[in-house]
Scaffold this motif. Sequence first.
Motif, short mmCIF file in Angstrom:
data_model
loop_
_atom_site.label_atom_id
_atom_site.label_comp_id
_atom_site.label_asym_id
_atom_site.label_seq_id
_atom_site.Cartn_x
_atom_site.Cartn_y
_atom_site.Cartn_z
N ARG A 168 0.86 -1.19 0.00
CA ARG A 168 0.00 0.00 0.00
C ARG A 168 0.89 1.23 0.00
O ARG A 168 1.81 1.34 0.83
CB ARG A 168 -0.88 0.05 1.25
N HIS A 201 2.63 -2.11 5.52
CA HIS A 201 2.27 -2.42 4.13
C HIS A 201 3.02 -1.53 3.13
O HIS A 201 3.20 -1.92 1.97
CB HIS A 201 0.76 -2.27 3.92
N VAL A 206 4.59 -7.07 3.07
CA VAL A 206 3.54 -7.55 3.98
C VAL A 206 2.34 -8.08 3.19
O VAL A 206 1.95 -7.49 2.17
CB VAL A 206 3.10 -6.42 4.93
N ASP A 208 -1.72 -9.47 3.83
CA ASP A 208 -2.90 -9.85 4.61
C ASP A 208 -3.53 -11.03 3.88
O ASP A 208 -3.86 -10.93 2.70
CB ASP A 208 -3.91 -8.70 4.67
N GLU A 251 -3.82 -9.64 14.82
CA GLU A 251 -4.15 -9.76 13.39
C GLU A 251 -3.57 -11.07 12.87
O GLU A 251 -2.42 -11.12 12.44
CB GLU A 251 -3.59 -8.57 12.59
N TRP A 253 -3.94 -12.57 10.31
CA TRP A 253 -3.80 -12.60 8.85
C TRP A 253 -2.63 -11.77 8.32
O TRP A 253 -2.32 -11.82 7.16
CB TRP A 253 -5.10 -12.06 8.23
N HIS A 254 -2.00 -10.98 9.19
CA HIS A 254 -1.00 -9.99 8.73
C HIS A 254 0.42 -10.52 8.97
O HIS A 254 0.86 -10.61 10.12
CB HIS A 254 -1.25 -8.67 9.48
ZN LIG Z 1 -2.16 -5.88 7.23
#
Ligand SMILES: [Zn+2]
Length: 290
Positions: A168, A201, A206, A208, A251, A253-254
Amino acid sequence: MSSIRFIMLSLGMGFLGVYTLLSIGCSKGETQNPAGVGQQSTEQILPVHLDENPPGPYAVFLTRILEEAEIPPALARHIQEVAAEGPAFLMDLLAVLEGDPYLRVLVDKEHALAAGYEPEDLVDLTRGSYQVNRQGLKLRRAAELALEAMAAAAQADGVTLTVSSAYRSYAYQETVYTRNVRESGQETADQESARPGHSQHQLGLVVDFGSIDDAFAETRAGRWIADQAHLFGWSLSYPQGYEALTGYRWESWHYRYVGRELSYFIDTYFNGIQQYALRFIYQWEKAGGL
Ligand SMILES: [Zn+2]
């Protein structure tokens, strides 16, 4: 010659060699400081259990960095003991420091990347072993390679890894954060999203995975990745029970790609807690290393 290279060469002579070289460095300092001011401050930062034997400059420096990184006392003592046993800790740390600095850079609530930072080697996630939830996802080349390797191994176990978010940009994070503040208020926005410049990110390292919610942890992919990711150089950034430390809710998922050297370093010396290891390395480098 950088001090790190100097130490690396010294390590070729064995741990005693390092100790001797550091001791020589220290003796020089004492000569320049006959009043013994340095010695006095050294004693102040020594933990009690090291008082039995006069600790060398390496032990003193290590103790200082562990304190500055605010490593919990029990974990810090464990690291001091391991480091006192032989060269493995220092060798493993130096292997990390030889790698790409962005693999180990501390990016959290207090430490930001430059607004203009954009990785140069972003590649599209278009390969076969993992799935993507949408088009246009990107990662740095090394992270994509490691993702592909991990996804291929997962596939061999009958598990499919799905990427839902990856790189991102600063500008994108600014949009996300501003929207979250508008919709949920600043306090909630800060718990659930990063301010621009403060998102891991932006590193392009990274991913997710899956549904990006707590249900992911109990999926086959979630369980597989929790068990195996570290072997491929991926590290869970925000573990359960460490919300106060990381500033983020759990988190599952991260995952951040940190490389195998740093992944091993985190697991072996910091109980698998990425934030502790990155904080330690940050303080170590800030102090100029040994
Ligand atoms: Zn993340």
